[in-house]
Write an enzyme that holds these catalytic residues in place. Sequence first.
Site, mmCIF file in Angstrom:
data_model
loop_
_atom_site.group_PDB
_atom_site.id
_atom_site.type_symbol
_atom_site.label_atom_id
_atom_site.label_comp_id
_atom_site.label_asym_id
_atom_site.label_seq_id
_atom_site.Cartn_x
_atom_site.Cartn_y
_atom_site.Cartn_z
ATOM 1 C CG HIS A 246 41.681 79.070 29.940
ATOM 2 N ND1 HIS A 246 41.910 80.418 29.808
ATOM 3 C CD2 HIS A 246 40.326 78.933 30.024
ATOM 4 C CE1 HIS A 246 40.752 81.062 29.813
ATOM 5 N NE2 HIS A 246 39.774 80.197 29.945
ATOM 6 C CD GLU A 247 38.117 75.726 29.826
ATOM 7 O OE1 GLU A 247 37.340 75.886 30.781
ATOM 8 O OE2 GLU A 247 38.136 76.489 28.843
HETATM 9 ZN ZN LIG Z 1 37.812 80.402 30.366
#
Ligand SMILES: [Zn+2]
Length: 329
Positions: A246-247
């Site tokens: 996600h990051e």
């Molecule tokens: Zn995020």
Amino acid sequence: MKLLAAAALLAALVPAAPFGQSAPSASTGPSARPGHESRGDDCARPPASAEARHRTDGHPRDRMDLSPAEAAAVEARLNRILDGLGQGGHGPGKGRHGASESASLRRAAQISIPVYFHVIHAGAKGNVSSAMIQRQISTMNTSYGGGNGGANARVSFTLKAVSRTDNAAWFGDPERYEGTYKPRLHKGDKSSLNLYSTYIGGDLLGWSTFPWKYKSEPQMDGVTIHYASMPGGSIENFNKGFSATHEVGHWLGLYHTFQDGCSGEGDRVADTPAERDPTNGCPSSKDTCPTPGEDPVHNYMDYSYDTCMTSFTPGQGTRIHNVWTAYRA
Ligand SMILES: [Zn+2]
């Protein structure tokens, strides 16, 4: 996760960081950490710099949200750069599905990213094993290669080097010391991923910098994750390593799937249906916007449990390649 009322109040008062830059910037101190998001996306509410923050009952993951005005400014600049590079016609807007997304993604050259992995630990605490680091890289490769479902985004990662720093202060408060450890540990250039694992208090699972920030703050570029979010880590429901997936999505220029909520151009990706709110847990279905399509609860750029996440879309893959061309190639 427990939320502190006083900090919640503070969180409601501080303005969003410019261009949704990394959480620990000057405008959002560690005191603003508990599960409150500067979403700036409520359908019924006009954009405002001090947009109310909403409690999420699940993990907020990060605070990588931009106000609609900030996102619009980022997009205008991105499009100018792509036009200048002769890469105009960069994808249809929200709701205008591009049948060519998959085809253009298949034509895109593979993006191969060297990874500098920095373990920040306090003695044995957080001193993750080399095997765990390899599993994290492998999880990212599977995610971006479409191995759990969804599109093959044609992005891959190779572990270049691992650094280990035993520093109880950095480990105890990586938001506060971000400006110290990053410049000391950072390696490589704009196309290298610096991935820091450490302890992160509160509800956060990580944060990132966006590609358009690289030029002004190259040493701050990178992604920080909670070490216990790595594959086999101890954070229940969030220990499959998708916090890094996600990051890194933000690091590659993706927004949350709930960016701008139901209005406007959303996350600037045509094939992720608009979504008003982040998803908590793993609902069997959720549909928060009047526009067609159910919320993309299984998308890596939502806030669902790791156990719920399976996919990027072709449109997200195309956006990654466009942003890469503009800022990291
Ligand atoms: Zn995020």
